[in-house]
Design an enzyme around this catalytic site. Structure first.
Site, mmCIF file in Angstrom:
data_model
loop_
_atom_site.group_PDB
_atom_site.id
_atom_site.type_symbol
_atom_site.label_atom_id
_atom_site.label_comp_id
_atom_site.label_asym_id
_atom_site.label_seq_id
_atom_site.Cartn_x
_atom_site.Cartn_y
_atom_site.Cartn_z
ATOM 1 N N ASP A 8 0.799 -1.227 0.000
ATOM 2 C CA ASP A 8 0.000 0.000 0.000
ATOM 3 C C ASP A 8 0.833 1.280 0.000
ATOM 4 O OD1 ASP A 8 -2.796 -1.075 0.157
ATOM 5 O OD2 ASP A 8 -1.924 -2.048 1.922
ATOM 6 N N HIS A 10 0.846 3.469 -2.489
ATOM 7 C CA HIS A 10 -0.039 4.480 -3.095
ATOM 8 C C HIS A 10 0.723 5.677 -3.644
ATOM 9 C CE1 HIS A 10 -3.955 2.652 -2.236
ATOM 10 N NE2 HIS A 10 -3.350 2.131 -1.176
ATOM 11 N N ASP A 48 -0.772 -2.348 -4.473
ATOM 12 C CA ASP A 48 -1.057 -0.921 -4.397
ATOM 13 C C ASP A 48 0.225 -0.093 -4.353
ATOM 14 O OD1 ASP A 48 -3.711 -1.460 -4.621
ATOM 15 O OD2 ASP A 48 -4.207 -1.053 -2.533
ATOM 16 N N HIS A 86 -5.554 -1.219 -6.716
ATOM 17 C CA HIS A 86 -5.394 0.148 -7.227
ATOM 18 C C HIS A 86 -4.463 0.206 -8.426
ATOM 19 C CE1 HIS A 86 -7.250 2.823 -4.045
ATOM 20 N NE2 HIS A 86 -7.375 1.617 -3.537
#
Length: 182
Positions: A8, A10, A48, A86
């Protein structure tokens, strides 16, 4: 063997109008330093990596600069990354032929051989006799047929584990991003 597991990141995220690129740069610098200080052998990135399926050029540059730097500074470091919900699965995996040269393996999509799931493509050998089951985010129909999504995911991991055992791998690390609700 020393392992760091992350997920994650991002990269490229703007959070309520706030550009997080400075935070991401600081995080990647910190991660590079920790890997070097602690003589890490294996870095796992469980999905992600980017905040959107179509990340900005700057976010991609940040990611590839990190991979270049960390592999240059840490001879023998192996990196295994999987695509998350994502990420664009195909975009994450596209540069694999280049990344493999730097001991970076990316599992973005579930591959098929003769219309069957290619489990071997998700079994990545690691130092010694071990392996990592590098499972990308499983979208519907990316897993063995089952009565529900969660049972299909469970069947996927069970089949991968059994295949890795058949091939004589030990230890076996299973890694893959999952989205849970409820």
């Amino acid at each position: 063997m020393k392992i760091i597991h992350t997920a994650d990141w991002h990269l490229g995220q703007t959070f309520y109008g706030y550009d997080r690129s400075k935070e991401h740069t600081l995080f990647l610098d910190w991660l590079c330093n920790i890997i070097k200080e602690r003589s890490i052998d294996l870095l796992l990135i469980a999905g992600d990596i980017f905040d959107t399926p179509n990340p900005s050029a700057e976010a991609q540059r940040m990611y590839y600069h990190f991979l270049k730097r960390v592999t240059q500074e840490n001879e023998g470091l192996q990196i295994i990354a999987t695509a998350g919900n994502h990420d664009s699965a195909a975009r994450i995996e596209a540069p694999s032929p280049l990344l493999n040269v730097f001991n970076v393996h990316v599992s973005g999509v579930v591959h098929y051989r003769n219309e069957e799931i290619d489990y071997d493509s998700m079994i990545i050998p690691i130092v010694g006799n071990g392996c990592c089951l590098a499972v990308p985010y499983l979208r519907h129909n990316d897993h063995p047929e089952a009565e529900s999504y969660s049972k299909g995911v469970a069947k996927m991991y069970s089949a991968l584990y059994e295949r890795a055992r058949e091939k004589g791998y030990s230890p076996i690390i299973a890694m893959g991003p999952l989205q849970a609700s409820g």
